[in-house]
Design a protein around this motif. Structure first.
Motif, PDB file in Angstrom:
ATOM      1  N   ALA A   1      -3.923  -4.249 -12.487  1.00  0.00           N
ATOM      2  CA  ALA A   1      -4.980  -3.538 -11.379  1.00  0.00           C
ATOM      3  C   ALA A   1      -4.529  -1.880 -10.979  1.00  0.00           C
ATOM      4  O   ALA A   1      -5.268  -0.954 -11.083  1.00  0.00           O
ATOM      5  N   ALA A   2      -3.218  -1.923 -10.939  1.00  0.00           N
ATOM      6  CA  ALA A   2      -2.779  -0.482 -10.623  1.00  0.00           C
ATOM      7  C   ALA A   2      -2.977   0.485 -11.658  1.00  0.00           C
ATOM      8  O   ALA A   2      -3.219   1.867 -11.215  1.00  0.00           O
TER       9      ALA A   2
ATOM     10  N   ALA B   1      -7.924  -8.727 -12.989  1.00  0.00           N
ATOM     11  CA  ALA B   1      -8.343  -9.368 -12.013  1.00  0.00           C
ATOM     12  C   ALA B   1      -7.210  -8.989 -10.795  1.00  0.00           C
ATOM     13  O   ALA B   1      -6.508  -7.722 -10.589  1.00  0.00           O
ATOM     14  N   ARG B   2      -7.472  -9.595  -9.668  1.00  0.00           N
ATOM     15  CA  ARG B   2      -6.513  -9.395  -8.156  1.00  0.00           C
ATOM     16  C   ARG B   2      -7.068  -8.232  -7.584  1.00  0.00           C
ATOM     17  O   ARG B   2      -6.347  -7.457  -7.342  1.00  0.00           O
TER      18      ARG B   2
ATOM     19  N   LYS C   1      -6.645  -6.755   1.971  1.00  0.00           N
ATOM     20  CA  LYS C   1      -7.173  -5.626   2.200  1.00  0.00           C
ATOM     21  C   LYS C   1      -6.956  -4.306   1.287  1.00  0.00           C
ATOM     22  O   LYS C   1      -7.814  -3.588   0.748  1.00  0.00           O
ATOM     23  N   GLU C   2      -5.491  -4.343   0.681  1.00  0.00           N
ATOM     24  CA  GLU C   2      -5.312  -3.355  -0.192  1.00  0.00           C
ATOM     25  C   GLU C   2      -6.002  -3.385  -1.280  1.00  0.00           C
ATOM     26  O   GLU C   2      -6.405  -2.525  -2.008  1.00  0.00           O
ATOM     27  N   GLU C   3      -6.184  -4.882  -2.064  1.00  0.00           N
ATOM     28  CA  GLU C   3      -6.722  -5.093  -3.500  1.00  0.00           C
ATOM     29  C   GLU C   3      -8.189  -4.573  -3.083  1.00  0.00           C
ATOM     30  O   GLU C   3      -8.874  -4.026  -4.153  1.00  0.00           O
TER      31      GLU C   3
ATOM     32  N   PRO D   1     -14.767  -6.616 -12.062  1.00  0.00           N
ATOM     33  CA  PRO D   1     -13.451  -7.003 -12.763  1.00  0.00           C
ATOM     34  C   PRO D   1     -13.559  -8.518 -12.665  1.00  0.00           C
ATOM     35  O   PRO D   1     -14.364  -9.179 -12.319  1.00  0.00           O
ATOM     36  N   ASN D   2     -12.337  -9.145 -13.216  1.00  0.00           N
ATOM     37  CA  ASN D   2     -11.927 -10.315 -13.231  1.00  0.00           C
ATOM     38  C   ASN D   2     -13.100 -11.300 -14.016  1.00  0.00           C
ATOM     39  O   ASN D   2     -13.499 -12.138 -13.420  1.00  0.00           O
TER      40      ASN D   2
END
Length: 491
Positions: A79-80, A102-103, A110-112, A133-134
């Motif tokens: 993800a990053a 994903a993720r 909150k961060e994701e 995504p995902n």
């Protein structure tokens, strides 16, 4: 106009796969392999700094170093790395990005969730299209694009949109065994950019798609989706499986694809108003798709049932009637045929459902069974013929195999020469590894192999056959009274 994001995803001139790891299981490597095996004709660019070659294709350390233009990118990065990739895609002239990654918001963290919001913002600012995504992405056999192993390479008429990639693969694997082939399939995951309504609108317009099936856990815009359902169902049959129906399922849906499940009663009311055929499970959705794929619009509910012993015949009659069918009496011409051919046995014993177990096991009975089946398929007194194939009775494995082969040939002849559709109930049970060597089970498997390629719908149980076909009949009966499209009303 067709959604150009989906048009590009299903028909890209070139594809880059970004994020190919060196591990034993690499989704990036798998995507490259799927494209090669299904025969994608355009350039395939594996993007990885770890290898110079992937499955015989030259690999490139970055997207910008791919030697030609790229229409479609499949992203398997963590993800990053997604935000930077999106900027690279815009610089390269990419039109659509599929995020297998994903993720994000499905984690509930909150961060994701914030990262997902930033991804959408960047996609919109850069003018990119995004799938996911995902999710697993797209399957278009005619174009040589797939997202899993051993998907059929032959195209067909069934188009699908599914929020879950796992459900998509599961459905395709089982549906292919029953003769279904696909036009276009999309697994769209979290629906950050391209959503379920746009997938449905696209399939409704798609010339390769004759039937639409979908799996949905929830939607961000229910009103928009219901309008899309109503429009699509006026054009093509739409079969829909709503997951996340209970408390636990709703919570699971949120953690799976960040979907808002909503009230089941509201969903079902919307489905009825739109004219959608609701499936109760993945298996039920396969049964419904088989029915709409292989059967014509059946106008009545008079069914003629042939085959099975006494108990099976009685149970079969019950299940067809409980589903809403009329197990109609044998017409005079069939009674006359039986009386003429078997005068010693004719005492009104034989009726619909036709229990042939009381007849002698000889060539006369075999011929009579096939002729009755053919007459039912030709008779205006029936709207549908159902044939039971069973493994019971006083047969050795060898004799059973001969008996089933004869039944199969009779069914194929009845379908070929009759005007009434023919459905088959053939229960292979729950097989263990040892059963694949069992003569009786092999006979059933061989029957399926003969019937399915001929376009004969085969069901595991009478209740499943009757339950699916009655909904096909009801769909075409009410099709003319579907709710009007709101946009058309305003126009």
């Amino acid at each position: 106009m067709k959604d150009q994001r989906l048009e590009t995803a299903f028909n890209p001139r070139s594809i880059a796969v970004v994020g190919i790891s060196g591990g034993l299981i690499s989704m990036g490597r798998s995507y490259v392999e799927h494209l090669i095996k299904l025969g994608y004709p355009g350039p395939i660019y594996p993007i990885t700094a770890k290898e110079s070659e992937v499955l015989g294709r030259r690999a490139y350390p970055s997207l910008k170093e791919a030697p030609g233009p790229v229409d479609y990118v499949i992203c398997c990065l963590p993800a990053a790395g997604v935000l930077d990739l999106l900027t690279e895609c815009a610089d390269k002239g990419v039109k659509v990005v599929h995020l297998f990654t994903a993720r994000f918001s499905e984690t509930g963290r909150k961060e994701e969730t914030e990262l997902e919001r930033r991804i959408l913002e960047r996609v919109r600012n850069l003018g990119l299209g995004l799938i996911g995504p995902n999710c697993m992405g797209v399957y278009h056999p005619k174009a040589g694009i797939s997202f899993a192993y051993e998907f059929p390479s032959e195209p067909g008429r069934l188009g699908m949109f599914l929020q879950s990639g796992g459900a998509a693969s599961e459905f395709i694997y089982y549906a292919r065994l029953r003769g279904l082939r696909f036009s276009k399939v999309i697994s769209y995951g979290n629906a950050l950019d391209l959503d379920e309504s746009e997938c449905l609108d696209y399939l409704a317009q798609d010339e390769e798609t004759g039937i639409i099936a979908g799996y949905i856990e929830g939607t961000r815009d229910g009103r928009k989706f219901i309008k899309s359902l109503a429009r699509a169902a006026r054009i093509k049959p739409v079969i829909l499986l709503k997951a996340g129906r209970g408390r636990a399922g709703s919570a699971s849906a949120a953690s799976h694809t960040a979907a808002m499940a909503g009230s089941l009663d509201i969903w079902r009311t919307a489905f009825r108003q739109a004219g959608v055929v609701e499936a109760g499970s993945l298996e039920d959705m396969v049964d419904l798709a088989v029915s709409f794929y292989h059967l014509p619009p059946i106008k009545g509910k008079r069914v003629g049932v042939v085959g099975g012993g006494g108990g099976i015949s009685v149970l079969s009659a019950d299940e067809w009637e409980e589903a809403g069918f009329d197990v109609a009496p044998l017409p005079p011409e069939i009674e006359t045929l039986i009386r003429t051919r078997m005068p010693d046995l004719w005492q009104g014993w034989l009726r619909n459902p036709l229990d042939l177990s009381i007849l002698p096991l000889d060539a006369t009975m075999a011929s009579l069974s096939g002729d009755i089946l053919k007459m039912m398929a030709q008779s205006p007194d029936f709207d549908l013929v159902a044939a039971n194939i069973i493994i019971g009775g006083p047969f050795s494995n060898q004799h059973l195999n001969v008996h089933i082969q004869r039944q199969v040939q009779d069914i194929l002849a009845a379908r070929r020469e009759g005007s009434n559709p023919v459905a088959v109930v053939l229960n292979t049970g729950t097989l263990s590894v040892e059963d694949f060597q069992d003569g009786r089970m092999r006979s059933l498997a061989e029957a399926v192999q003969a019937l399915v390629p001929a376009g004969v719908p085969v069901y595991a149980e009478t209740s499943r056959a009757a339950g699916a076909i009655i909904r096909l009949i009801d769909f075409f009966k009410r099709r003319s009274s579907l709710i009007p499209d709101p946009g058309e009303e305003q126009a």
